[in-house]
Structure formats: C-alpha cells, structure tokens
Design a protein around this motif. Structure first.
Motif, PDB file in Angstrom:
ATOM      1  N   TRP A 161      26.751 -41.040 -56.585  1.00 30.34           N
ATOM      2  CA  TRP A 161      27.385 -39.462 -56.195  1.00 30.34           C
ATOM      3  C   TRP A 161      27.260 -38.119 -56.663  1.00 30.34           C
ATOM      4  CZ3 TRP A 161      31.547 -39.325 -52.942  1.00 30.34           C
ATOM      5  CH2 TRP A 161      32.272 -38.357 -52.853  1.00 30.34           C
ATOM      6  N   ASP A 162      27.106 -38.983 -58.498  1.00 32.56           N
ATOM      7  CA  ASP A 162      27.110 -37.501 -60.046  1.00 32.56           C
ATOM      8  C   ASP A 162      25.741 -36.593 -59.370  1.00 32.56           C
ATOM      9  OD1 ASP A 162      29.360 -37.598 -60.428  1.00 32.56           O
ATOM     10  OD2 ASP A 162      28.040 -39.406 -62.055  1.00 32.56           O
ATOM     11  N   ARG A 171      26.136 -34.813 -56.112  1.00 34.58           N
ATOM     12  CA  ARG A 171      27.627 -33.993 -55.881  1.00 34.58           C
ATOM     13  C   ARG A 171      26.620 -32.569 -57.096  1.00 34.58           C
ATOM     14  NH1 ARG A 171      30.427 -31.276 -54.880  1.00 34.58           N
ATOM     15  NH2 ARG A 171      32.154 -32.202 -56.260  1.00 34.58           N
ATOM     16  N   ASN A 172      25.845 -32.644 -56.955  1.00 36.51           N
ATOM     17  CA  ASN A 172      25.323 -31.913 -58.099  1.00 36.51           C
ATOM     18  C   ASN A 172      24.160 -31.109 -57.575  1.00 36.51           C
ATOM     19  OD1 ASN A 172      26.420 -32.319 -60.852  1.00 36.51           O
ATOM     20  ND2 ASN A 172      24.574 -34.054 -61.089  1.00 36.51           N
ATOM     21  N   VAL A 226      26.720 -29.728 -51.994  1.00 36.73           N
ATOM     22  CA  VAL A 226      27.149 -30.577 -51.245  1.00 36.73           C
ATOM     23  C   VAL A 226      28.216 -31.225 -51.677  1.00 36.73           C
ATOM     24  CG1 VAL A 226      26.522 -33.335 -51.340  1.00 36.73           C
ATOM     25  CG2 VAL A 226      24.206 -31.498 -50.999  1.00 36.73           C
ATOM     26  N   GLY A 227      29.255 -31.279 -50.559  1.00 36.84           N
ATOM     27  CA  GLY A 227      30.718 -31.511 -51.741  1.00 36.84           C
ATOM     28  C   GLY A 227      31.332 -33.083 -51.277  1.00 36.84           C
ATOM     29  N   PRO A 228      31.820 -33.234 -51.229  1.00 35.21           N
ATOM     30  CA  PRO A 228      32.690 -34.423 -51.223  1.00 35.21           C
ATOM     31  C   PRO A 228      32.296 -35.142 -49.777  1.00 35.21           C
ATOM     32  CG  PRO A 228      34.479 -33.396 -51.536  1.00 35.21           C
ATOM     33  CD  PRO A 228      33.311 -32.067 -52.264  1.00 35.21           C
ATOM     34  N   THR A 242      29.988 -34.228 -47.508  1.00 32.01           N
ATOM     35  CA  THR A 242      28.710 -34.952 -47.860  1.00 32.01           C
ATOM     36  C   THR A 242      27.666 -35.486 -48.097  1.00 32.01           C
ATOM     37  OG1 THR A 242      27.925 -32.177 -47.268  1.00 32.01           O
ATOM     38  CG2 THR A 242      26.002 -32.902 -47.501  1.00 32.01           C
ATOM     39  N   ALA A 243      28.610 -35.796 -48.980  1.00 34.17           N
ATOM     40  CA  ALA A 243      27.988 -37.091 -50.114  1.00 34.17           C
ATOM     41  C   ALA A 243      28.461 -38.066 -49.844  1.00 34.17           C
ATOM     42  CB  ALA A 243      28.225 -36.270 -51.644  1.00 34.17           C
ATOM     43  N   SER A 244      30.114 -37.760 -49.546  1.00 31.41           N
ATOM     44  CA  SER A 244      30.148 -39.567 -48.548  1.00 31.41           C
ATOM     45  C   SER A 244      29.018 -39.483 -47.862  1.00 31.41           C
ATOM     46  CB  SER A 244      31.531 -40.007 -48.593  1.00 31.41           C
ATOM     47  OG  SER A 244      32.034 -38.714 -47.599  1.00 31.41           O
ATOM     48  N   ASN A 284      39.311 -38.859 -55.750  1.00 34.60           N
ATOM     49  CA  ASN A 284      38.935 -39.327 -56.879  1.00 34.60           C
ATOM     50  C   ASN A 284      38.847 -41.503 -56.840  1.00 34.60           C
ATOM     51  OD1 ASN A 284      38.080 -37.920 -58.681  1.00 34.60           O
ATOM     52  ND2 ASN A 284      40.101 -36.989 -58.380  1.00 34.60           N
TER      53      ASN A 284
END
Length: 206
Positions: free
Chosen positions: A107-108, A111-112, A116-118, A120-122, A149
């Motif tokens: 995830w980190d 996200r970095n 790439v927001g939450p 897109t990452a998910s 979270n």
C-alpha cells in the motif's frame, strides 16, 4: 436479516450484480481480473488497462514508468506480493494486512507513486489479490461507512462470519466462477452497484 447493515439482502441487489458481470453490459465485470496475463507478483501494462476499466481512474506516466522500469521498486513489490497468498481469503490471513506487514508495505509503495491515490492503489492491489484486497472509493466509503484507514479491517471482520459470506454468495450469478471472482470481489461489486452514481449503474437500478 441483513447482517452488517449493508443492505445487500435487497432482492434487487442480485440483479444489479448480475448486470455488472453481464458481458453485454458496459461494466468491467470479470474483465478487470482476466484482461492480459496478470502475473501474480508484478505489475504490467495490462494492469493499468484493467484499473482504467473501473471508472474514472488511470495510472499516470510517472507512476507507470516506475512500476515498469524502476528495478528497486519492482523488487520491493514482488517481494511483498510473494508474501500475500494467492489461495487465501481476507478473513483467513489478517496478518498480511497488519501494519508493517506485506499488505501495508505494498500500500505504501503504491501510494508514494505520482498520482496514485487510495482508489487507484486499492484497484491495483485488488487486481493482484482479489480475495484479499478490497477496492476503496467514495461509493464504497458511503456504502460501508468506514475510512480508508480501516476499510481492510471492516471487510476482514464482515466476511469472517460464515452467515455473511453465505449471504454474499447468494448474489453470485450462475456464470461467474469463484476462482475468478472470489467472495470479497463479489461483495465489492454489490456495494458499488448499490451506491454508484454513474449513469449506467443508476439506469440498472431504475
């Protein structure tokens, strides 16, 4: 009784889920999982295409170049994906989603990346492990009432109950195989179809 208060026991929800997985409709359906080769422990161009099928999100060029060409990043991604089982469900291996474990590391890492927001990452993670990583967006947030979270915890807790899993499985269209669309992804789809404000989803619900 609708366990968990998600409203998915509404008889109409199974019709909406069936529409999402109907290949004659303009939803992503199974194509999100089946497009391209979908290697288990790395990201490629087909993953970027698949993410774009699920609504108005895309992988920006800098993020794409990093995921495809940054050797250190690709090594870190592969190492962590290897620690996330391909044959387990979210309620069976909560340890990989604990902080400082493989899921959070992935995830980190995502996200970095640029842009790439939450959401897109998910979606990237759900493409790799649809039985373990749920998709998060504003409509899922509205549907389950939890923040980015703690949404992993919500899905793990919700699906730990066999009765709830059975309720979700009752929504499965006959043509949709569990090996392609696991229980978690089915629940994702139901929540999204129930809450989406896209014109097509609203038309189906109407």
């Amino acid at each position: 009784m609708d366990l968990g208060g998600l409203g998915i026991n509404n008889p109409k929800v199974s019709e909406w889920v069936a529409a999402f997985y109907d290949p004659t409709m303009e939803f992503a359906g199974e194509l999100f999982q089946t497009a391209g080769e979908n290697p288990a422990n790395s990201f490629d161009e087909a993953d970027f295409f698949a993410v774009g099928l699920l609504g108005d999100v895309r992988i920006f060029p800098l993020a794409a170049r990093s995921l495809l060409g940054d050797a250190r990043l690709r090594e870190d991604v592969s190492r962590n994906l290897e620690e996330v089982p391909v044959d387990k469900n979210i309620w069976e291996c909560p340890g990989v989603l604990a902080r400082e474990c493989a899921g959070w590391e992935l995830w980190d890492l995502l996200r970095n990346l640029d842009g790439v927001g939450p959401t897109t990452a998910s979606k990237l993670l759900a493409r790799k492990r649809p039985a373990i990583f749920p998709i998060y967006d504003s409509r899922v947030h509205e549907g389950i009432g939890v923040t980015v979270n703690n949404f992993w915890d919500f899905f793990a807790y919700y699906l730990k109950d066999p009765m709830r899993r059975e309720q979700v499985e009752e929504l499965r269209p006959d043509s949709v195989m569990q090996r392609v669309i696991p229980t978690l992804r089915l629940l994702d789809s139901a929540i999204w179809m129930k809450n989406s404000q896209s014109a097509l989803a609203k038309a189906v619900r109407a």
